[in-house]
Scaffold this active site. Structure first.
Site, PDB file in Angstrom:
ATOM      1  CE  LYS A  73      -2.154 -12.895 -13.220  1.00 53.58           C
ATOM      2  NZ  LYS A  73      -1.476 -12.574 -12.170  1.00 53.58           N
ATOM      3  CG  ASN A  94      -1.399 -17.803 -11.016  1.00 58.39           C
ATOM      4  OD1 ASN A  94      -1.993 -18.485 -10.199  1.00 58.39           O
ATOM      5  ND2 ASN A  94      -0.033 -17.479 -10.863  1.00 58.39           N
ATOM      6  N   GLY A 135      -3.756  -4.311  -5.065  1.00 56.70           N
ATOM      7  CA  GLY A 135      -3.727  -4.760  -6.463  1.00 56.70           C
ATOM      8  C   GLY A 135      -3.673  -6.068  -6.572  1.00 56.70           C
ATOM      9  CB  ALA A 137       1.240  -8.687  -6.132  1.00 59.27           C
ATOM     10  CG  ASN A 157      -3.982   0.652  -2.084  1.00 55.83           C
ATOM     11  OD1 ASN A 157      -2.901   0.125  -2.136  1.00 55.83           O
ATOM     12  ND2 ASN A 157      -4.439   1.497  -2.961  1.00 55.83           N
TER      13      ASN A 157
HETATM   14  P1  NAD Z   1      -1.612  -3.554  -9.759  1.00 61.28           P
HETATM   15  O1  NAD Z   1      -1.631  -2.461 -10.565  1.00 61.28           O
HETATM   16  O2  NAD Z   1      -2.665  -4.483  -9.572  1.00 61.28           O
HETATM   17  O3  NAD Z   1      -1.685  -2.736  -8.168  1.00 61.28           O
HETATM   18  C1  NAD Z   1      -0.810  -1.727  -8.196  1.00 61.28           C
HETATM   19  C2  NAD Z   1      -0.765  -1.217  -6.489  1.00 61.28           C
HETATM   20  O4  NAD Z   1       0.338  -0.205  -6.244  1.00 61.28           O
HETATM   21  C3  NAD Z   1      -2.237  -0.768  -6.066  1.00 61.28           C
HETATM   22  O5  NAD Z   1      -2.378  -1.073  -4.780  1.00 61.28           O
HETATM   23  C4  NAD Z   1      -1.977   0.909  -6.096  1.00 61.28           C
HETATM   24  O6  NAD Z   1      -2.731   1.619  -5.093  1.00 61.28           O
HETATM   25  C5  NAD Z   1      -0.525   0.996  -5.629  1.00 61.28           C
HETATM   26  N1  NAD Z   1       0.309   2.097  -6.228  1.00 61.28           N
HETATM   27  C6  NAD Z   1       0.516   2.467  -7.548  1.00 61.28           C
HETATM   28  N2  NAD Z   1       1.227   3.351  -7.549  1.00 61.28           N
HETATM   29  C7  NAD Z   1       1.376   4.025  -6.203  1.00 61.28           C
HETATM   30  C8  NAD Z   1       2.134   5.248  -5.784  1.00 61.28           C
HETATM   31  N3  NAD Z   1       2.544   5.928  -6.521  1.00 61.28           N
HETATM   32  N4  NAD Z   1       1.990   5.343  -4.403  1.00 61.28           N
HETATM   33  C9  NAD Z   1       1.183   4.227  -3.636  1.00 61.28           C
HETATM   34  N5  NAD Z   1       0.560   3.360  -4.093  1.00 61.28           N
HETATM   35  C10 NAD Z   1       0.855   3.032  -5.539  1.00 61.28           C
HETATM   36  O7  NAD Z   1      -0.085  -4.233  -9.726  1.00 61.28           O
HETATM   37  P2  NAD Z   1       0.186  -5.637  -9.099  1.00 61.28           P
HETATM   38  O8  NAD Z   1       0.122  -6.611 -10.277  1.00 61.28           O
HETATM   39  O9  NAD Z   1      -0.374  -5.814  -7.973  1.00 61.28           O
HETATM   40  O10 NAD Z   1       1.599  -5.325  -8.747  1.00 61.28           O
HETATM   41  C11 NAD Z   1       2.313  -4.730  -7.702  1.00 61.28           C
HETATM   42  C12 NAD Z   1       3.751  -4.749  -7.425  1.00 61.28           C
HETATM   43  O11 NAD Z   1       4.032  -6.331  -7.361  1.00 61.28           O
HETATM   44  C13 NAD Z   1       4.603  -4.590  -8.727  1.00 61.28           C
HETATM   45  O12 NAD Z   1       5.817  -3.851  -8.269  1.00 61.28           O
HETATM   46  C14 NAD Z   1       4.952  -5.845  -9.311  1.00 61.28           C
HETATM   47  O13 NAD Z   1       6.302  -5.813  -9.884  1.00 61.28           O
HETATM   48  C15 NAD Z   1       5.031  -6.924  -8.178  1.00 61.28           C
HETATM   49  N6  NAD Z   1       4.598  -8.105  -8.342  1.00 61.28           N
HETATM   50  C16 NAD Z   1       5.506  -9.073  -8.190  1.00 61.28           C
HETATM   51  C17 NAD Z   1       5.572 -10.458  -8.471  1.00 61.28           C
HETATM   52  C18 NAD Z   1       6.496 -11.485  -8.104  1.00 61.28           C
HETATM   53  O14 NAD Z   1       6.359 -12.539  -8.663  1.00 61.28           O
HETATM   54  N7  NAD Z   1       7.557 -11.053  -7.467  1.00 61.28           N
HETATM   55  C19 NAD Z   1       4.159 -10.795  -9.120  1.00 61.28           C
HETATM   56  C20 NAD Z   1       3.247  -9.898  -9.566  1.00 61.28           C
HETATM   57  C21 NAD Z   1       3.443  -8.613  -9.055  1.00 61.28           C
END
Ligand code: NAD
Length: 290
Positions: A73, A94, A135, A137, A157
């Site tokens: 991405k 994306n 992250g 999203a 965060n």
């Molecule tokens: P990423 O790996 O880029 O980011 C992860 C985030 O979660 C970071 O901010 C990290 O600090 C935090 N984190 C992880 N474990 C943690 C914990 N134990 N305690 C506190 N914070 C914690 O992931 P992403 O791609 O941004 O995805 C994040 C969430 O969003 C995921 O659950 C994913 O399923 C969801 N998502 C949903 C959609 C959708 O279309 N609905 C799209 C993308 C992502």
């Protein structure tokens, strides 16, 4: 499918690795067929070093557009000819479309999330948001909310490798959207988190907390969930996270799960590809009947 493919079929594709599990080809191909469009969507397993050649091949073969997933991405945004405001700020895309040989990239995760709020009767303009996460999203949502006129985006965060990214987002948004107040605070600061949630209109979880293997967990103590608070989650598996269940139990103004974000992000991409609204209801019925 073979009845639809001919010498004029326009090709679209998903790029990244892994891509084999993706639901995008099934979704877009169903919709192309439904709308009687001579387009087909496939997936190519490519990694970062392949991207320059991949995108010049897209131009050579006149691909109509497509999507990027992890881990390509960020590199994709560097290789586009033109970018949306959100993509410029985030440094990722994306989705792309081929406009007369120029590739235009956008990031629709944030737009899809905000569209899903809107479909559920919630607008972000003028509102105070607390967003948990830094992250991919979370950043997309934070940037899009600021571009769409949110009054405040308070990011929380944990102090992990994502924290510096949130600091970068704050810095960029202070420049690009100075009317929106943006901050980042460690989520471990329970007092600051409680004060921000008490003062906000919309609380959003965009961390992995709530998703397997962290299902059953929430970063928000139930006593902070009040009746006039809108609560939304990005996690769609499980459909209802602990936070969403807690918000329903507390009688919050809305408790919106992550499935709609995924759907509307796809619908916005479809509109970019075809100039048409995606047949969302028909696709949902098709999926449910499977
Ligand atoms: P990423 O790996 O880029 O980011 C992860 C985030 O979660 C970071 O901010 C990290 O600090 C935090 N984190 C992880 N474990 C943690 C914990 N134990 N305690 C506190 N914070 C914690 O992931 P992403 O791609 O941004 O995805 C994040 C969430 O969003 C995921 O659950 C994913 O399923 C969801 N998502 C949903 C959609 C959708 O279309 N609905 C799209 C993308 C992502």
């Amino acid at each position: 499918m073979e009845k639809r493919i001919d010498g004029r079929t326009g090709l679209l594709a998903l790029f990244g690795t892994p891509v084999g599990h993706s639901g995008s080809p099934a979704m877009y191909n169903f919709c192309f067929q439904h709308d009687d469009l001579n387009l087909a969507y496939v997936a190519f397993d490519v990694n970062i070093p392949d991207m320059e050649q991949t995108l010049s091949t897209c131009k050579l073969w006149n691909l109509r557009g497509g999507n990027f997933t992890m881990p390509v991405k960020n590199i994709a945004s560097e290789l586009m000819d033109d970018l949306s405001d959100a993509s410029k700020i985030i440094g990722a895309c994306n989705v792309f479309v081929n406009r007369d040989g120029r590739l235009y990239g956008d990031v629709t995760d944030g737009k899809g999330f905000i569209k899903n709020l809107s479909v559920n009767g919630v607008e972000v303009a003028g509102k105070k948001l607390v967003v948990l996460g830094a992250g991919g999203a979370a950043t997309a949502i934070e940037v899009q909310a600021a571009l769409d006129g949110a009054a405040e985006v308070a990011i929380f965060n944990r102090k992990d490798e994502f924290y510096a990214r949130a600091e970068g987002t704050v810095e960029k948004l202070q420049k690009e959207t100075p009317d929106c107040k943006v901050s980042v605070t460690p989520v471990e600061d329970a007092e600051a988190l409680a004060a921000a949630v008490n003062a906000c209109d919309i609380l959003i979880n965009a961390t992995s907390v709530g998703m397997k293997p962290l299902d059953g967990q929430s970063l928000i103590p139930v006593e902070l969930l009040r009746k006039d608070l809108v609560v939304a989650d990005t996690v769609y598996n499980p459909e209802k996270t602990q936070l969403i269940l807690d918000a329903e139990e507390a009688g919050c103004a809305a408790a919106i799960g992550g499935a709609g974000m995924l759907l509307w992000q796809g619908a916005l991409n479809y509109e970019l590809f075809t100039g048409k609204a995606m047949p969302v209801e028909e696709y949902q019925a098709f999926k449910a009947g499977k």
